[in-house]
Write an enzyme that holds these catalytic residues in place. Structure first.
Site, short mmCIF file in Angstrom:
data_model
loop_
_atom_site.label_atom_id
_atom_site.label_comp_id
_atom_site.label_asym_id
_atom_site.label_seq_id
_atom_site.Cartn_x
_atom_site.Cartn_y
_atom_site.Cartn_z
N ASP A 120 0.83 -1.20 0.00
CA ASP A 120 0.00 0.00 0.00
C ASP A 120 0.86 1.26 0.00
OD1 ASP A 120 -2.00 1.87 0.40
OD2 ASP A 120 -2.22 1.44 2.53
N ASP A 296 -2.03 6.19 -4.85
CA ASP A 296 -2.31 5.22 -3.79
C ASP A 296 -2.69 3.86 -4.37
OD1 ASP A 296 -3.05 3.89 -1.52
OD2 ASP A 296 -4.71 5.23 -0.99
#
Length: 409
Positions: A120, A296
């Protein structure tokens, strides 16, 4: 801890590849990654509750990062909305979600135990389930007593995941390896309490790949540790995110996966991978310009300020789906989606209809939900997730504090 620059990782098979830029070294490792997507039902219509859950999880993560940034730097994030920094455990009815993350394998401890973790770029902490966890489902557990290189740091951690749910436990240091790249004395969270989505999700844990200033522990993220310890030659990692053949390249960029030059964008605020977005273009018309954005890999959707997103859809004839899907969502006729592209540093990158169109709003509906949504994330930046990233090769460069995009091969 010492905040420095660095890079990240992923899993399984390893093969050598070349990186022409930015460092020109012929070193690097490619690791295959995969993702389990739960935003559509078996009939291909959008799972509205899963969609809302994922959007709310994104909001919770942004709030967590903003608070970590202020705690670590002593100042509010420049793009945080006023009055939001104190909402460490806000009262919003948020839901956590781990089904939308890209994941691969990590080895922890001596002897090594293999965990599946999500990668992530929107967070900075690394955690796996503890052997003492009572609600971690069937996941692989970390037993510090079984590792000869484990050390108890005498600290606890608690990460707000949404809906008043947390991932919490104790901090340890241990040997952590990915595809033969080994960091010693790496800080990790050994979770004794898991949120519901991680309990049932496909990944055992999560590895954050953003800048150290977003760490809740606070601690140096794994790839930054690799760089500090001289394990990798280049402080860059790169993603190809796709239905198949997805991979994370460590130590540069895999030249076989993209064509043409890499379009570089300087990071405007270290913490998130935050860059300027020149414009949002729909049907060849520039609708929005000069936007802050964070890149992201832990978010499927593209999330913008509600007012910006309304302007975007008003210009393109999108339908407000507040009454059918939820506030901030919009639809187009399934057979008539607009041509949309994002511009970064003068270069235009189209978003395919395949990634922008999430599917029919319900079984048999002729209206399909768009992957660009409006939501208050307590910040002024847009969150750029997979709906965009599946259309580019993305390079994250700690060495030069920049993000690059290139055309997929």
């Amino acid at each position: 801890m010492r905040f420095t620059l660095a890079t990240s990782i992923v899993t399984l098979a390893v093969l050598a590849a070349a990186t022409p830029q930015p460092v020109g070294r012929n070193v690097g490792l490619t690791i295959p990654i995969t993702k389990r997507s739960g935003l559509t039902r078996a009939d291909k219509s959008v799972d509205i509750e899963a969609l809302k859950s994922h959007a709310a999880s994104t909001k919770a993560k942004v709030l967590r990062g903003l608070n970590n940034f202020q705690r670590n730097t002593g100042a509010p994030h420049p793009d945080a909305s006023k009055g939001t920094q104190k909402r460490a455990t806000g009262s919003d009815a948020l839901t956590d979600d781990s089904d939308q993350l890209w994941y691969g394998n990590v080895d922890v401890g001596t002897p090594p135990v293999t965990f599946t973790v999500s990668f992530d770029t929107g967070s900075s902490d690394f955690f796996v389930p503890s052997s003492a966890c009572s609600n971690c489902g069937s996941h692989t557990r970390y037993d510090p007593g079984a590792s000869s290189t484990s050390s108890d740091l005498g600290k606890t951690f608690s990460l707000f995941m949404g809906n008043k749910k947390t991932v919490s436990g104790e901090q340890y240091s241990d040997t952590v390896s990915v595809a033969g790249l080994t960091a010693t004395d790496q800080t990790l969270g050994s979770a004794t309490e898991y949120s519901s989505s991680f309990e049932s999700g496909p990944a055992d844990g999560l590895m954050g790949m953003a800048f150290p200033s977003l760490s809740a522990y606070p601690a140096t993220p794994f790839f930054n540790t690799l760089i500090e310890q001289g394990v990798v030659d280049a402080g860059q990692f790169s993603f190809k995110l796709a239905d198949s053949g997805s991979s994370l390249f460590l130590g540069g960029a895999d030249t076989s996966l993209y064509t043409g030059p890499i379009n570089w964008n300087p990071v405007t605020q270290q913490g998130y991978w935050q860059v300027k977005m020149d414009g949002v273009v729909g049907n060849r018309q520039t609708i929005l310009s000069n936007l802050d954005s964070i890149i992201d890999t832990g978010t499927t959707l593209i999330v913008g300020k509600p007012s910006d997103v309304k302007t975007f859809y008003d210009a393109l004839g999108g339908t407000d789906a507040s009454s059918t899907v939820g506030a901030g969502y919009y639809t187009f006729p399934c057979n008539s989606f607009p041509n949309v592209s994002f511009t970064f540093n003068g270069a235009s990158f189209p978003i395919s209809e395949k990634t922008l169109n999430l599917g029919p709003a319900s079984l048999g509906s002729s209206d399909c939900v768009s992957g660009i949504i409006g939501q208050d994330t307590a910040s002024s930046f847009w969150v750029i997730g997979d709906v965009f990233l599946r259309n580019v090769y993305a390079v994250f460069d700690f060495d030069n504090s920049r993000v690059g995009f290139a055309t997929l091969a």
